[in-house]
Design a protein around this motif. Sequence first.
Motif, PDB file in Angstrom:
ATOM      1  N   GLN A  17      75.322  41.872  36.923  1.00  0.00           N
ATOM      2  CA  GLN A  17      75.087  41.807  38.348  1.00  0.00           C
ATOM      3  C   GLN A  17      74.975  40.038  38.803  1.00  0.00           C
ATOM      4  O   GLN A  17      75.701  39.586  40.171  1.00  0.00           O
ATOM      5  N   VAL A  18      73.287  39.904  39.423  1.00  0.00           N
ATOM      6  CA  VAL A  18      73.758  38.539  39.283  1.00  0.00           C
ATOM      7  C   VAL A  18      74.159  37.423  38.663  1.00  0.00           C
ATOM      8  O   VAL A  18      74.865  36.966  39.880  1.00  0.00           O
ATOM      9  N   LEU A  19      74.316  37.405  37.415  1.00  0.00           N
ATOM     10  CA  LEU A  19      75.441  36.629  36.825  1.00  0.00           C
ATOM     11  C   LEU A  19      76.957  36.752  37.397  1.00  0.00           C
ATOM     12  O   LEU A  19      77.679  35.509  37.222  1.00  0.00           O
ATOM     13  N   SER A  45      74.008  26.804  43.295  1.00  0.00           N
ATOM     14  CA  SER A  45      73.158  26.593  42.807  1.00  0.00           C
ATOM     15  C   SER A  45      72.107  26.804  43.208  1.00  0.00           C
ATOM     16  O   SER A  45      71.179  27.202  42.219  1.00  0.00           O
ATOM     17  N   ALA A  46      71.654  25.966  43.934  1.00  0.00           N
ATOM     18  CA  ALA A  46      70.531  26.033  44.705  1.00  0.00           C
ATOM     19  C   ALA A  46      70.392  26.689  45.280  1.00  0.00           C
ATOM     20  O   ALA A  46      68.264  27.687  44.444  1.00  0.00           O
ATOM     21  N   ARG A  50      66.246  28.994  44.103  1.00  0.00           N
ATOM     22  CA  ARG A  50      65.596  29.046  44.523  1.00  0.00           C
ATOM     23  C   ARG A  50      64.792  30.809  44.183  1.00  0.00           C
ATOM     24  O   ARG A  50      64.211  31.211  43.884  1.00  0.00           O
ATOM     25  N   ASN A  51      65.949  31.747  44.378  1.00  0.00           N
ATOM     26  CA  ASN A  51      65.542  33.078  44.680  1.00  0.00           C
ATOM     27  C   ASN A  51      65.331  32.923  42.742  1.00  0.00           C
ATOM     28  O   ASN A  51      64.312  34.168  42.625  1.00  0.00           O
ATOM     29  N   SER A  52      65.369  32.487  41.894  1.00  0.00           N
ATOM     30  CA  SER A  52      65.375  33.045  40.061  1.00  0.00           C
ATOM     31  C   SER A  52      63.575  33.049  40.254  1.00  0.00           C
ATOM     32  O   SER A  52      62.572  33.031  39.639  1.00  0.00           O
ATOM     33  N   LYS A  53      62.898  31.771  41.344  1.00  0.00           N
ATOM     34  CA  LYS A  53      61.736  31.203  41.322  1.00  0.00           C
ATOM     35  C   LYS A  53      61.187  31.911  42.036  1.00  0.00           C
ATOM     36  O   LYS A  53      59.429  31.766  41.969  1.00  0.00           O
ATOM     37  N   GLN A  54      61.458  32.200  43.332  1.00  0.00           N
ATOM     38  CA  GLN A  54      60.408  32.895  44.184  1.00  0.00           C
ATOM     39  C   GLN A  54      60.196  34.331  44.230  1.00  0.00           C
ATOM     40  O   GLN A  54      59.269  34.915  44.740  1.00  0.00           O
ATOM     41  N   VAL A  55      61.540  35.459  43.936  1.00  0.00           N
ATOM     42  CA  VAL A  55      61.631  36.557  43.391  1.00  0.00           C
ATOM     43  C   VAL A  55      61.378  37.265  42.734  1.00  0.00           C
ATOM     44  O   VAL A  55      61.086  36.838  40.925  1.00  0.00           O
ATOM     45  N   ASP A  56      60.068  38.170  42.571  1.00  0.00           N
ATOM     46  CA  ASP A  56      59.629  38.581  41.400  1.00  0.00           C
ATOM     47  C   ASP A  56      60.463  39.362  41.152  1.00  0.00           C
ATOM     48  O   ASP A  56      61.319  40.457  41.596  1.00  0.00           O
ATOM     49  N   TYR A  62      64.401  44.113  46.633  1.00  0.00           N
ATOM     50  CA  TYR A  62      64.788  43.023  47.231  1.00  0.00           C
ATOM     51  C   TYR A  62      65.934  42.641  46.081  1.00  0.00           C
ATOM     52  O   TYR A  62      67.058  41.599  47.181  1.00  0.00           O
ATOM     53  N   ILE A  63      65.916  42.231  45.181  1.00  0.00           N
ATOM     54  CA  ILE A  63      67.666  41.534  44.127  1.00  0.00           C
ATOM     55  C   ILE A  63      68.274  42.498  44.762  1.00  0.00           C
ATOM     56  O   ILE A  63      69.502  41.533  44.426  1.00  0.00           O
ATOM     57  N   GLU A  64      68.170  43.957  44.593  1.00  0.00           N
ATOM     58  CA  GLU A  64      69.399  44.443  45.173  1.00  0.00           C
ATOM     59  C   GLU A  64      69.978  44.130  46.436  1.00  0.00           C
ATOM     60  O   GLU A  64      70.762  44.259  46.736  1.00  0.00           O
ATOM     61  N   TYR A  65      68.964  43.677  46.923  1.00  0.00           N
ATOM     62  CA  TYR A  65      69.709  43.966  49.233  1.00  0.00           C
ATOM     63  C   TYR A  65      70.179  41.901  48.435  1.00  0.00           C
ATOM     64  O   TYR A  65      70.350  41.705  49.517  1.00  0.00           O
TER      65      TYR A  65
END
Length: 100
Positions: A17-19, A45-46, A50-56, A62-65
């Motif tokens: 879904q993210v891709l 891209s940024a 950023r989210n790939s590094k900061q979000v567990d 939170y990812i669904e949000y």
Amino acid sequence: MGPSTGGRTRLSGMQKQVLTLYRGFLRAARSKSPEDRRQIESFVSAEFRRNSKQVDRKNFIYIEYLLRRGKKQLEQLNSPDTVGLSYMNATFSETENPKN
């Protein structure tokens, strides 16, 4: 070795879904002017990086949000009246790193 296809690991449904969302933003950027396109591509891209590094990765709520928010932004960007994206800097530290 885990499950793989052609040397690559399989993606989860959420990763797909993210891709899909990321590719959707890049496709939508193609319909804008060259200057806006570069700006949109850079911003998207940024944000994704950023989210790939900061979000567990295990913080599914939170990812669904973020996916829902991204889909709404993509719908707006696909509108012919929309020129670019704006950025709202909001901190969700409690959501990103819940205490439970």
